[in-house]
Design an enzyme around this catalytic site. Sequence first.
Site, mmCIF file in Angstrom:
data_model
loop_
_atom_site.group_PDB
_atom_site.id
_atom_site.type_symbol
_atom_site.label_atom_id
_atom_site.label_comp_id
_atom_site.label_asym_id
_atom_site.label_seq_id
_atom_site.Cartn_x
_atom_site.Cartn_y
_atom_site.Cartn_z
ATOM 1 N N GLU A 193 19.496 -36.059 -4.902
ATOM 2 C CA GLU A 193 20.802 -36.613 -4.570
ATOM 3 C C GLU A 193 21.292 -36.011 -3.257
ATOM 4 O O GLU A 193 21.230 -34.800 -3.073
ATOM 5 C CB GLU A 193 21.797 -36.276 -5.698
ATOM 6 C CG GLU A 193 21.417 -36.901 -7.026
ATOM 7 C CD GLU A 193 21.905 -36.079 -8.229
ATOM 8 O OE1 GLU A 193 22.930 -35.382 -8.119
ATOM 9 O OE2 GLU A 193 21.230 -36.142 -9.282
ATOM 10 N N SER A 196 20.197 -38.962 -11.294
ATOM 11 C CA SER A 196 19.250 -39.197 -12.389
ATOM 12 C C SER A 196 18.297 -38.020 -12.468
ATOM 13 O O SER A 196 17.120 -38.136 -12.142
ATOM 14 C CB SER A 196 18.441 -40.479 -12.124
ATOM 15 O OG SER A 196 19.251 -41.620 -12.045
ATOM 16 N N GLU A 197 18.814 -36.880 -12.893
ATOM 17 C CA GLU A 197 17.986 -35.670 -12.835
ATOM 18 C C GLU A 197 16.690 -35.807 -13.625
ATOM 19 O O GLU A 197 15.649 -35.291 -13.207
ATOM 20 C CB GLU A 197 18.779 -34.459 -13.320
ATOM 21 C CG GLU A 197 19.806 -33.938 -12.319
ATOM 22 C CD GLU A 197 21.048 -34.813 -12.217
ATOM 23 O OE1 GLU A 197 21.223 -35.695 -13.085
ATOM 24 O OE2 GLU A 197 21.834 -34.627 -11.278
ATOM 25 N N HIS A 243 28.736 -24.187 -13.173
ATOM 26 C CA HIS A 243 28.181 -24.186 -11.815
ATOM 27 C C HIS A 243 27.860 -22.769 -11.351
ATOM 28 O O HIS A 243 27.795 -22.513 -10.157
ATOM 29 C CB HIS A 243 29.167 -24.818 -10.818
ATOM 30 C CG HIS A 243 29.304 -26.295 -10.927
ATOM 31 N ND1 HIS A 243 29.919 -26.906 -11.980
ATOM 32 C CD2 HIS A 243 28.907 -27.293 -10.099
ATOM 33 C CE1 HIS A 243 29.906 -28.224 -11.799
ATOM 34 N NE2 HIS A 243 29.294 -28.483 -10.673
ATOM 35 N N ASP A 270 22.221 -25.452 -12.924
ATOM 36 C CA ASP A 270 22.960 -25.954 -14.078
ATOM 37 C C ASP A 270 22.619 -27.426 -14.367
ATOM 38 O O ASP A 270 22.630 -27.858 -15.514
ATOM 39 C CB ASP A 270 24.458 -25.800 -13.812
ATOM 40 C CG ASP A 270 24.785 -24.456 -13.172
ATOM 41 O OD1 ASP A 270 25.362 -23.598 -13.832
ATOM 42 O OD2 ASP A 270 24.443 -24.263 -11.979
#
Lengths: 320, 340
Positions: free
Chosen positions: A31, A60-61, A130, A86
Amino acid sequence: MAVTTLSYSEAAVRALQQEMDADPRVVVLGEDVGRGGIFGQYKGLQQQYGAERVIDTPISEAAIMGAGVGMALAGLRPVVEMRVVDFALCGMDELVNQAAKNRFMFGGQGRVPLVARMPGGIWDASAAQHSQSLEAWFAHLPGVVVVSPSTPQDNHGLLRAALQCGDPVVYIEHKTLWGLRGEVDDTLVVPLGQAARVREGNALTLVSWSKQMQPCAAACDALAAEGIAVDLIDLRTLWPWDRETVLSSCARTGRLLVVHEAVQAAGFGAEIAASAAEATGCRVARLGAPRIPVGYAPVLEAQSRVGVDAIVAAAKKLAG
Amino acid sequence: MESNLPPHAGEVLYRVMVRIRAFENAAETASQGGVSAYGQQAGGAAKVRGPLHLSTGQEAVPAGVCAHLRTSDYLTSTHRGHGHTLAKGADLTRMMCELFGKATGFNGGKGGSMHIADFSVGMLGANGVVAAGLPIAVGAAHAQKLLKRSDDITVCFFGDGAINRGPFLEALNWARVYDLPVLFVCEDNRWSATTASGPMTAGDGASARAASMDIAATQVDGNDVFAVHSAAQRLVAEVRSGAGPRLLHALTYRVKGHVSVDLAAYRDPAELAAALETDPIARARGHLLDTGVAAATLDAIENAARDEVDTALAVADAAPWPEASAAFTDVQTTGAGQWL
Ligand SMILES: Cc1ncc(C[n+]2csc(CCOP(=O)(O)OP(=O)(O)O)c2C)c(N)n1
């Protein structure tokens, strides 16, 4: 270019340029990589190599990591960007059950030479989702290499080595090191699995990695002023970790302190401490965060930080 | 049933299905202790161990689809991967060796049934994780496109249960966003382990979800090998021509339980009985006889498959186990030896 001053993120860009120039199979996907990545760690690469090699992806990890596996099996050498460690959890099956297992499970028919970049560590005021340091999870995982550089030089040289190694690599840069500047000799490839000795001393062995090297170095200076000379080792690669350098130092000093930013319980420090105690009989101590999520308010966040004073105190206790 | 096939193509499809059935029947017997394609001699020690997911009744889908594939095309599979692997051209004997866990299997005994694979024919692996093959398939297709690998494509098999996992959604979106040469094939056998898929799936299922992402979907009677063959012929041609992803939604039925030890007592016997009426192999046989193929020809195909499987069983049984040291190979090169 040879030696210049670069930031930690510029050093990574330089490493990618060199590897992308050398090997047309190297591609980047993730991304926001086209705009340089959220930390500038891909800056200018899409302009230089085109959108087919520096691929902006949907959020869309699972697909980023899984597609990386498929690309690697089909002959590419993908760098997959997870933004922060994370979020790598959304691609965890693809990393743990697919990338890490593929070669073994299929009897060596395939290889998955991918580098998964997942910046880790406390990110100021970024709270519980995070700011995590999850490197021990990955070090626990057969099949992957785990790298965590602390300097621009190492971020350059280790990223190149990661891209060349042919195994899946979990590459954990620190979320707050991107602006750190330092001299980078871009002809160097830093071998995976080799620690760096940053200070020399006989009173105690201090092992750390990533951002935590900074308070450790400051603690060593404070200890030196009191006549306590510390052998400070930057692990750089967590798996395979440099047993020889660490254990020979422990054998000499008889004392080991491991310091990391991650939660201390079941952290990677326990692995090093136990190994050192088993191999050398040295005294060991660990220092990490309490087993709490990282809080937002400064006073809460501070509870998760391992500071210079705590390191100095732990070192004195161990050395005394 | 469609009949505009080239000469003998029907017999070829029949042979593929029959070999899959014979292989799986034998594997099932071997999992119960026998080593015969005919199901005799059961009761000894299990030769095929662990979960065995049989595709009995679903053979028409891989047979009809893979008929249009080349070795250089890729295939990703599911936990129910024997049929896909055989249809893609993998060697039957080496497959049996892998199910037996022997050193001569495709994976050297490291994977077994659930991870059956033959990379040499482009079959990139069965997968123990539902829906995991979808992102891998789009990655392989992405590489084919970037590497400009002529007009090779990737075919991705998955079950109707897989469409309720995120990677399905992510992979379909990905395939359309980059217009990749990938054919998604949903083997809709109505069940997800011991739960019927229908009540667990909102909306109209795989085809509808594909359509919502602008991926043209074709539904087909997945127990009619000729219908699958003809639908796949068109879709594979479209994908090869660079038209982007397509989805084939094949309606079929899982005759056996979820795994071989599952007797599927949870399902209505009438449902199974009705499904058995549409058994793809029996239907194809009837159709081929109707079109003038001699019964002796089809019998010979069946006998040859059984003989081949029996030979494979004997070979697998006699084959050596992997060396224990193989547990330490092909883990990773970097740091190999640091197994602590
Ligand atoms: C992520 C994940 N969840 C659950 C399982 C357990 N499981 C294995 S197969 C299966 C059913 C899959 O159904 P479907 O995708 O329709 O394929 P079928 O078994 O019907 O061929 C389940 C739930 C799994 N392997 N992976």
